[in-house]
Scaffold this motif. Structure first.
Motif, PDB file in Angstrom:
ATOM      1  N   PHE A 150      38.575 -25.484  26.158  1.00 21.31           N
ATOM      2  CA  PHE A 150      37.630 -24.383  25.929  1.00 21.31           C
ATOM      3  C   PHE A 150      36.714 -24.239  27.152  1.00 21.31           C
ATOM      4  O   PHE A 150      36.477 -23.138  27.659  1.00 21.31           O
ATOM      5  CB  PHE A 150      36.817 -24.699  24.661  1.00 21.31           C
ATOM      6  CG  PHE A 150      35.856 -23.637  24.196  1.00 21.31           C
ATOM      7  CD1 PHE A 150      35.909 -22.329  24.651  1.00 21.31           C
ATOM      8  CD2 PHE A 150      34.872 -23.966  23.257  1.00 21.31           C
ATOM      9  CE1 PHE A 150      35.005 -21.363  24.185  1.00 21.31           C
ATOM     10  CE2 PHE A 150      33.972 -23.020  22.790  1.00 21.31           C
ATOM     11  CZ  PHE A 150      34.030 -21.719  23.262  1.00 21.31           C
ATOM     12  N   GLN A 151      36.236 -25.390  27.654  1.00 19.46           N
ATOM     13  CA  GLN A 151      35.379 -25.361  28.843  1.00 19.46           C
ATOM     14  C   GLN A 151      36.121 -24.751  30.035  1.00 19.46           C
ATOM     15  O   GLN A 151      35.553 -23.958  30.799  1.00 19.46           O
ATOM     16  CB  GLN A 151      34.909 -26.796  29.168  1.00 19.46           C
ATOM     17  CG  GLN A 151      33.985 -27.369  28.098  1.00 19.46           C
ATOM     18  CD  GLN A 151      33.940 -28.898  28.093  1.00 19.46           C
ATOM     19  OE1 GLN A 151      34.824 -29.577  28.622  1.00 19.46           O
ATOM     20  NE2 GLN A 151      32.887 -29.449  27.497  1.00 19.46           N
ATOM     21  N   ILE A 152      37.413 -25.094  30.162  1.00 22.09           N
ATOM     22  CA  ILE A 152      38.218 -24.552  31.270  1.00 22.09           C
ATOM     23  C   ILE A 152      38.372 -23.035  31.111  1.00 22.09           C
ATOM     24  O   ILE A 152      38.266 -22.281  32.080  1.00 22.09           O
ATOM     25  CB  ILE A 152      39.600 -25.246  31.345  1.00 22.09           C
ATOM     26  CG1 ILE A 152      39.435 -26.737  31.678  1.00 22.09           C
ATOM     27  CG2 ILE A 152      40.492 -24.559  32.380  1.00 22.09           C
ATOM     28  CD1 ILE A 152      40.714 -27.561  31.511  1.00 22.09           C
ATOM     29  N   LEU A 153      38.594 -22.567  29.878  1.00 17.72           N
ATOM     30  CA  LEU A 153      38.752 -21.120  29.647  1.00 17.72           C
ATOM     31  C   LEU A 153      37.460 -20.374  29.962  1.00 17.72           C
ATOM     32  O   LEU A 153      37.490 -19.252  30.480  1.00 17.72           O
ATOM     33  CB  LEU A 153      39.176 -20.855  28.200  1.00 17.72           C
ATOM     34  CG  LEU A 153      40.598 -21.298  27.820  1.00 17.72           C
ATOM     35  CD1 LEU A 153      40.851 -21.050  26.333  1.00 17.72           C
ATOM     36  CD2 LEU A 153      41.639 -20.573  28.672  1.00 17.72           C
ATOM     37  N   CYS A 154      36.315 -20.979  29.670  1.00 19.52           N
ATOM     38  CA  CYS A 154      35.035 -20.353  30.007  1.00 19.52           C
ATOM     39  C   CYS A 154      34.847 -20.313  31.522  1.00 19.52           C
ATOM     40  O   CYS A 154      34.462 -19.286  32.085  1.00 19.52           O
ATOM     41  CB  CYS A 154      33.868 -21.097  29.361  1.00 19.52           C
ATOM     42  SG  CYS A 154      33.765 -20.883  27.574  1.00 19.52           S
ATOM     43  N   GLU A 155      35.147 -21.428  32.182  1.00 20.53           N
ATOM     44  CA  GLU A 155      35.010 -21.468  33.641  1.00 20.53           C
ATOM     45  C   GLU A 155      35.985 -20.487  34.309  1.00 20.53           C
ATOM     46  O   GLU A 155      35.719 -19.988  35.388  1.00 20.53           O
ATOM     47  CB  GLU A 155      35.258 -22.895  34.169  1.00 20.53           C
ATOM     48  CG  GLU A 155      34.095 -23.854  33.922  1.00 20.53           C
ATOM     49  CD  GLU A 155      32.932 -23.648  34.900  1.00 20.53           C
ATOM     50  OE1 GLU A 155      33.121 -22.974  35.926  1.00 20.53           O
ATOM     51  OE2 GLU A 155      31.830 -24.164  34.616  1.00 20.53           O
ATOM     52  N   SER A 156      37.115 -20.221  33.660  1.00 22.35           N
ATOM     53  CA  SER A 156      38.110 -19.282  34.201  1.00 22.35           C
ATOM     54  C   SER A 156      37.749 -17.837  33.899  1.00 22.35           C
ATOM     55  O   SER A 156      38.491 -16.933  34.271  1.00 22.35           O
ATOM     56  CB  SER A 156      39.489 -19.560  33.592  1.00 22.35           C
ATOM     57  OG  SER A 156      39.859 -20.882  33.750  1.00 22.35           O
ATOM     58  N   HIS A 157      36.671 -17.615  33.170  1.00 25.50           N
ATOM     59  CA  HIS A 157      36.220 -16.281  32.765  1.00 25.50           C
ATOM     60  C   HIS A 157      37.181 -15.604  31.795  1.00 25.50           C
ATOM     61  O   HIS A 157      37.149 -14.383  31.634  1.00 25.50           O
ATOM     62  CB  HIS A 157      35.978 -15.363  33.981  1.00 25.50           C
ATOM     63  CG  HIS A 157      35.106 -15.993  35.028  1.00 25.50           C
ATOM     64  ND1 HIS A 157      33.842 -16.458  34.739  1.00 25.50           N
ATOM     65  CD2 HIS A 157      35.315 -16.263  36.338  1.00 25.50           C
ATOM     66  CE1 HIS A 157      33.306 -16.982  35.847  1.00 25.50           C
ATOM     67  NE2 HIS A 157      34.188 -16.880  36.823  1.00 25.50           N
ATOM     68  N   LEU A 158      38.071 -16.384  31.164  1.00 22.50           N
ATOM     69  CA  LEU A 158      38.908 -15.793  30.109  1.00 22.50           C
ATOM     70  C   LEU A 158      38.099 -15.677  28.821  1.00 22.50           C
ATOM     71  O   LEU A 158      38.391 -14.838  27.969  1.00 22.50           O
ATOM     72  CB  LEU A 158      40.153 -16.658  29.867  1.00 22.50           C
ATOM     73  CG  LEU A 158      41.247 -16.545  30.934  1.00 22.50           C
ATOM     74  CD1 LEU A 158      42.338 -17.581  30.694  1.00 22.50           C
ATOM     75  CD2 LEU A 158      41.848 -15.138  30.967  1.00 22.50           C
ATOM     76  N   LEU A 159      37.100 -16.542  28.673  1.00 24.46           N
ATOM     77  CA  LEU A 159      36.193 -16.473  27.528  1.00 24.46           C
ATOM     78  C   LEU A 159      34.756 -16.437  28.026  1.00 24.46           C
ATOM     79  O   LEU A 159      34.454 -16.911  29.120  1.00 24.46           O
ATOM     80  CB  LEU A 159      36.405 -17.672  26.598  1.00 24.46           C
ATOM     81  CG  LEU A 159      37.750 -17.727  25.856  1.00 24.46           C
ATOM     82  CD1 LEU A 159      37.871 -19.025  25.068  1.00 24.46           C
ATOM     83  CD2 LEU A 159      37.931 -16.523  24.926  1.00 24.46           C
TER      84      LEU A 159
END
Lengths: 226, 85
Positions: A90-99
């Motif tokens: 989840f943290q990776i998806l936030c850092e990737s701007h997907l979330l």
């Protein structure tokens, strides 16, 4: 046709094996993917598992975001492929701007590990279509940097568009804004949450089998678009 | 060899639990003169040769895109070590 669901292993991933096992128990074929790969081996869906990739250096998920495999994950997510980020994922998806939003240290500063009750707020995403909206489920939660935050405008937007997928009930274990445990993107194919569905997929191990339906949901979603 | 300094701080409106923990520890050690503490990050980027405007611009971009997360942090300074921040 058996759905193929990829599980990415980053340096420091911990729950990749459990995630792959959950995929298998749900009836799909798990495909192990490596952070240094630059393609997704033709999978139908992808799980970014929990752990402490790159030791949470810089910020949780901040280095993994630049792993070669993430270019393919971002492209696939933008193309509509179901992508689930659990905890560190989840943290990776936030850092990737997907979330939207970001995770910071738990408000009480301690690592937390408990069986957590969640309310399913959105049962129409690629990872929650096997739930009923409003249903309460119990899955394990374990994190250090699990406090979900975003500015008020973003939070209002998430609420207004039905993109809050899970909310903590009973206890807010980490100080997350508006008790948010998980969110989705506008399209509903990318979901991230801090608790761990992959640890609640087999009777006798963990608090129950509520976690299994995350993966059966993805199978349904993947086969519907195949 | 020159060094570009990048300083990143948690946004003022975001609770900084680490700073709060440090603030709690200080008076216990007799440091009673501080009302609060906020903890941030300092990056030292070493440069071969001199720091051109192009290198400094790269540092600013790295600060904005990698070294900080704009959702939770502000880049408060990008400057060459020894020069005025």
């Amino acid at each position: 046709m058996t759905a193929r669901i990829g599980v990415v292993t980053f340096p420091g991933s911990l729950d990749d094996r459990d995630a792959a096992r959950a995929v298998r128990l749900a009836g799909a074929e798990p495909v192990r993917l490596w952070h240094a790969d630059d393609d997704l081996a033709g999978v139908d869906a992808v799980v970014l598992p929990g752990g402490f990739s790159y030791g949470d250096y810089l910020r949780a998920g901040a280095i993994s975001r630049f792993a070669p495999v993430m270019g393919a994950v971002v492209d696939a997510a933008n193309g509509g492929m179901p992508v689930l980020g659990i905890c560190n994922g989840f943290q990776i998806l936030c850092e990737s701007h997907l979330l939207a939003g970001a995770m910071v240290k738990n408000d009480h500063l301690h690592f937390v590990c408990r069986d957590q009750t969640l309310r399913v707020e959105n049962a129409s995403t690629a990872w929650t279509n096997a739930f009923e909206a409003g249903e309460e489920i119990v899955i394990p939660l374990k994190n250090q940097d699990g406090q979900f935050i975003a500015d008020e405008r973003t939070l209002d937007e998430l609420e207004g568009e039905g993109r809050v997928v899970f909310r903590y009930t009973g206890v807010n274990p980490n100080g997350s804004r508006r008790d948010i445990a998980g969110i989705t993107n506008a399209r509903g194919n990318v979901v991230g949450l801090m608790p761990h569905p992959e640890h609640a997929t087999e009777p006798g191990f963990g608090p129950g089998t509520d976690g299994l339906r995350f993966f059966t949901s993805a199978i349904t979603a993947a086969l519907a678009t195949a | 060899m020159a060094t570009v300094i990048v300083e990143v701080m948690p946004k003022p409106e975001i609770l900084d639990p680490q700073g709060k923990a440090v603030a709690g520890a200080l008076p216990r050690l007799g440091f009673t003169g501080f009302a609060s503490v906020r903890q941030g990050k300092r990056f030292e980027l070493e440069v071969e040769g001199e720091v051109t405007e192009e290198v400094l611009e790269q540092a600013r971009r790295a600060a904005a895109e990698v070294l900080s997360n704009p959702v939770i942090e502000d880049v408060v300074s990008v400057h060459v070590l020894g020069e005025q921040a």
